[in-house]
Each structure stands twice: as C-alpha cells, then as structure tokens.
Design a protein around this motif. Structure first.
Motif, PDB file in Angstrom:
ATOM      1  N   SER A 216       0.841  -1.189   0.000  1.00  0.00           N
ATOM      2  CA  SER A 216       0.000   0.000   0.000  1.00  0.00           C
ATOM      3  C   SER A 216       0.881   1.246   0.000  1.00  0.00           C
ATOM      4  O   SER A 216       2.050   1.195   0.374  1.00  0.00           O
ATOM      5  N   GLU A 287      -8.279  -3.169  -6.934  1.00  0.00           N
ATOM      6  CA  GLU A 287      -8.746  -3.041  -5.546  1.00  0.00           C
ATOM      7  C   GLU A 287      -8.216  -1.761  -4.918  1.00  0.00           C
ATOM      8  O   GLU A 287      -7.542  -1.799  -3.885  1.00  0.00           O
ATOM      9  N   TYR A 385      -8.211   4.683   5.961  1.00  0.00           N
ATOM     10  CA  TYR A 385      -7.640   4.075   7.170  1.00  0.00           C
ATOM     11  C   TYR A 385      -7.681   5.042   8.352  1.00  0.00           C
ATOM     12  O   TYR A 385      -6.795   5.061   9.191  1.00  0.00           O
TER      13      TYR A 385
HETATM   14  N1  LLP Z   1      -6.244  -5.266  -1.674  1.00  0.00           N
HETATM   15  C1  LLP Z   1      -5.699  -5.942  -0.658  1.00  0.00           C
HETATM   16  C2  LLP Z   1      -5.661  -7.409  -0.717  1.00  0.00           C
HETATM   17  C3  LLP Z   1      -5.178  -5.252   0.440  1.00  0.00           C
HETATM   18  O1  LLP Z   1      -4.640  -5.923   1.440  1.00  0.00           O
HETATM   19  C4  LLP Z   1      -5.230  -3.825   0.464  1.00  0.00           C
HETATM   20  C5  LLP Z   1      -4.705  -3.090   1.596  1.00  0.00           C
HETATM   21  C6  LLP Z   1      -5.825  -3.176  -0.621  1.00  0.00           C
HETATM   22  C7  LLP Z   1      -6.311  -3.923  -1.676  1.00  0.00           C
HETATM   23  C8  LLP Z   1      -5.970  -1.692  -0.687  1.00  0.00           C
HETATM   24  O2  LLP Z   1      -4.744  -1.037  -0.711  1.00  0.00           O
HETATM   25  P1  LLP Z   1      -4.679   0.545  -0.979  1.00  0.00           P
HETATM   26  O3  LLP Z   1      -5.164   0.801  -2.385  1.00  0.00           O
HETATM   27  O4  LLP Z   1      -5.525   1.222   0.033  1.00  0.00           O
HETATM   28  O5  LLP Z   1      -3.246   0.869  -0.801  1.00  0.00           O
HETATM   29  N2  LLP Z   1      -3.634   0.678   7.369  1.00  0.00           N
HETATM   30  C9  LLP Z   1      -2.574   1.000   6.441  1.00  0.00           C
HETATM   31  C10 LLP Z   1      -2.797   0.408   5.080  1.00  0.00           C
HETATM   32  C11 LLP Z   1      -3.003  -1.088   5.100  1.00  0.00           C
HETATM   33  C12 LLP Z   1      -3.310  -1.644   3.741  1.00  0.00           C
HETATM   34  C13 LLP Z   1      -3.743  -3.055   3.839  1.00  0.00           C
HETATM   35  N3  LLP Z   1      -4.167  -3.632   2.605  1.00  0.00           N
HETATM   36  C14 LLP Z   1      -2.405   2.512   6.395  1.00  0.00           C
HETATM   37  O6  LLP Z   1      -3.121   3.214   7.104  1.00  0.00           O
HETATM   38  O7  LLP Z   1      -1.535   3.024   5.692  1.00  0.00           O
END
Ligand code: LLP
Length: 439
Positions: A216, A287, A385
């Motif tokens: 991420s 995603e 988040y």
């Molecule tokens: N798909 C999967 C399988 C994931 O595990 C995640 C995020 C996403 C999609 C979405 O990722 P994004 O597009 O939001 O980067 N709590 C942390 C971020 C944890 C992300 C976990 N997985 C923060 O506040 O930075």
C-alpha cells in the motif's frame, strides 16, 4: 485535496462564525467550522464530489480494457461511501464477513465482490458463497481445502483465484508491504502452478482468476510493472495448460500525496501496465482503497489546551490515537490546517490527544500558528484508514462521520454515546446486583 479549499472572509456560508476575519477552510460549499459547531468534534468529513471524481478518474484510465473496480473497503467502509462507488458501477474488495455484510447492505452487486484475507472462517466462506461473490482470493492450500469443503456442503462451486506473492519490494512502509517472500500473504509464484493443479483436482472449486497485491501507498510504478510481469508470465503458462483464467486481480496500493510524495496518476499506472496485461484477454480487477478515499476526507478536531515544557510545546486536541492511529502506528504524516486562518505567531509543537499514552500524537514538531483553545484544526488526507482503524480505547465513543455534497452536508454515522460503549456487556449474576460500596 481540491474540494478542501480556503475561501476569503465573508465567503458564502462562512457567516458570523468567522470573527477573526481569516480565511475559512471549506469542504465543497460548506465551511468546516459550521459542521464542527453543529455536529461537534472530532468529526470525519468526506467530500462526495472528490470521492466520485477519484472513482471516475481511475475508471477512465482503464477505458477500453474490460475491468472491474472493487473498492478496498478496509480503507473506508462507511455505507454511504461504499454506496457512492457502487452507484458508479463499483464493486468491493472485502476481507471479512463484516465487510461482506456492509458491501451487500450498501448495495454492491455480489458479482462485483472479491474476498481476500489469510484467515477466512467457514462461517464467512459460507456467507460469501450464499451471496454469490465474483471470487475468493485464496491465500493458502489449507484455505483452498476449507473452501472446497464448505462449497461441497452447500452444493455449489466456489469461484477462486490464487493470490500469488511475486516477491517484489513495494518500497513502502514495512507494515504495509505485502508482496515479499517474508510476508504472510499469498503463495509463492514458484509454488503457484502446483496449487492451481491441486485446485483443479477439487470437485467444488472453479479456477477463474489470479490475484496479487504487493503493498500500500506505493509511490513508484516499477513495483507494479515488475510484479505484473511475473504474474502475466504465469498466466500465460496457466492458460497454455488449459486453466480458465478470466480475471487478473491487480490488487490495490496506489499511493497518494500526504506531504510531497509524487505518486503516479491512475492514467500513468494504466499506461505502464496496459502492455503487460492487454494481450492476455482477461478482465482486470482493481482493488484501490487509499487512492479513492484518502484525500477525500479530513478529521476536524478542537484545540482544548496548550502547554509547554522546557523541551516542547504541546497542542492538546480532542482527537486522539484511537480516532486516527496512522501517525503513531506508521509514523505517518498528515498535514494539519487551521480551519479558520489567523495571523498568530508560528511555533513548533506536538499535536497530541487526550489518551494516556506517549504514542498519542497526530503530529510531531509541527510548525503551526499558535492556536487558541476552542479553535478547530483539520487533519488532512484522513479519508483512508482513518475511521476504519479507530477504536474505543480509553472508552472514547467513536466519532461522527459526515459527507458533504455541494452546499449540503449529511451525517453518515452518528457519534457514539456512552450507552454504545457498554452495549453488549453483561455483569454476570454471581458478581451481585449491587456494587460493594452500597451492599
Ligand atoms: N487489496 C488488498 C488485498 C489489500 O490488502 C489492500 C490493503 C488493498 C487492496 C488496498 O490497498 P490501498 O489501495 O488502500 O493501498 N492501514 C494501512 C494500510 C493497510 C493496507 C492493507 N491492505 C495505512 O493506514 O496506511
């Protein structure tokens, strides 16, 4: 954060609240101070216009390629936010029975829901099968067997994709990097063929896709391209062996600007990965989480007190690490803006909450105009988040969430009250009916 802008004194709607003559921070057509006064603080505020613009920009970047955008609900699972995307044709990436429930409640089409996560329980698998989701993103052999078993019991075939771990460094914070061999996610790309063959031999699962997600807050394109090249190569081999790979789920991970990061635009990502994926004849699943919602929201908090020690200045506000944990958990930077600007002198201060922990901070050594108690501050880029990671720690009710659309705002989650804090708790009979002091 184009929909969060300052407007001069006397701006429409600013009204009498702005006695200082400073500029007012607006979300679309509504002054943040108006919401803060009427709904109270702390409060998360999201711009509907930004949410939908971000979705459209992402969607348009992949024009001409069959694709589904499954919003990663872990970033922001409020029903109104999820509905905003569903109404534009968006799906959902869920990681728990609870997120599945929310997605369905928000009106997401089950055929646009993908389900990831290393620890799906039988109950959760059953719910997803009954709903008829697009596919399960499988993270281990044992999970595959569990899904086969539950599907057999229900007399259905479970559509599955294998989450492959391409062993690529996402160059992001170690807690949110997921595509390295040492991480708990997916199966290694070397073992994937064996696992696909095992899946093919199971009676109650149907192989429909492949999934990856490497981390991420990615601010470079190369980890996406490098990992997708590996995945595409595997898809080629799988197809030549007759596997029906219809979906390539690229995962999420596109970063946003918190301070001075320069993450790639969705269009740049699209340009870079199109040549890698285009000829495979698959539907792409995305995603995105943070990139859709992060800069669509802020957390407005009120200054309670100031204090100075010999070492430091502190601004004590009414939002704490239970409301926004990212600064303390990941040393994440969130810009802090005055909701109404002043020309007070600048100083350097830690912005801290009321929680009884040294880690309870929203900003460290931040240059700020010395705020007055009662003044509102906006913690920016908090739409992803933020609320979803908030808790009741220190028995603090979770805060309200508001969505702004034009010059109107809507409370999309009411502030919890003290009764909410204890709802579901019981004092067993053996502890007696009365407290000791009045016995
Ligand atoms: N798909 C999967 C399988 C994931 O595990 C995640 C995020 C996403 C999609 C979405 O990722 P994004 O597009 O939001 O980067 N709590 C942390 C971020 C944890 C992300 C976990 N997985 C923060 O506040 O930075």
């Amino acid at each position: 954060m184009d929909d969060f802008i300052y407007r001069g004194p006397g701006a429409q709607g600013g009204g009498s609240a702005n006695r200082t003559g400073g500029e007012e921070l607006f979300c679309e057509g509504v002054p943040l101070s108006k919401i803060a006064r009427e709904v109270g603080t702390p409060v998360y505020i999201y711009s509907y216009h930004t949410l939908t613009r971000h979705f459209r920009v992402f969607d348009e970047a992949f024009d001409g390629i069959p694709h589904v955008i499954c919003f990663a609900m872990k970033a922001n699972s409020n029903l109104a936010v999820v509905r905003s995307f569903a109404a534009l044709g968006g799906g959902a990436d869920v990681v728990s029975g609870g997120e599945l429930f929310r997605a369905l409640r928000a009106g997401v089409m089950p055929s646009r829901i993908v389900y990831a996560g290393v620890g799906k329980t039988e109950r959760e698998i059953e719910a997803a099968l009954k709903a008829g989701i697009l596919m399960f993103n499988i993270e281990s052999q044992e999970e595959l067997l569990a899904i086969d078993k539950v599907a057999g019991r229900l007399g259905v075939r479970a559509p599955i994709a294998l989450r492959v771990n391409p062993d690529v460094d996402a160059k992001t914070h170690p807690y949110i990097s997921t595509g390295l061999k040492k991480n708990k996610f997916g199966v290694s790309i070397e073992q994937a063929m064996d696992e696909y063959e095992r899946a093919e031999g199971l009676p109650n699962v149907e192989v429909v896709g492949i999934h990856q997600h490497i981390g991420s807050q990615l601010t470079e394109i190369s980890p996406f391209v490098d990992s997708l090249k590996k995945t595409a190569e595997l898809v080629g081999r799988l197809k030549s062996r007759g596997f029906g790979i219809k979906y390539i789920d690229v995962g999420g991970g596109l970063g946003i600007r918190y301070l001075n990061e320069k993450p790639p635009l969705p269009s740049e990502l699209a340009r870079a990965i199109r040549p890698v994926l285009e000829d495979l004849g698959c539907t792409l699943v995305f995603e995105p989480g943070r990139v859709l919602v992060g800069n669509a929201g802020c957390l407005v908090t009120k200054v309670l007190y100031r204090k100075s020690t010999q070492e430091k200045n502190f601004v004590i506000v009414d939002a704490g690490m239970n409301d926004l944990v990212r600064p303390t958990l990941y040393q994440a930077y969130h810009e802090i803006k005055q909701v109404i600007t002043t020309d007070a002198p600048e100083f350097s201060a830690d912005v801290v909450g009321p929680i009884c922990e040294t880690g309870d901070f929203l900003a460290k050594d931040r240059a700020l105009r010395v705020p007055q108690p009662g003044e509102f501050l906006a913690v920016m880029s908090a739409g992803a988040y933020g609320f979803t990671m908030s808790s009741n720690y220190n028995s603090r009710p979770r805060v309200a969430e508001v969505m702004v659309d034009g010059d109107r705002y809507y409370i999309i989650r009411r502030r919890e009250d003290y009764e909410d804090l204890v709802s579901g708790e019981e004092i067993p009979e053996f502890l007696g009916e009365k407290a000791a002091h009045d016995a």
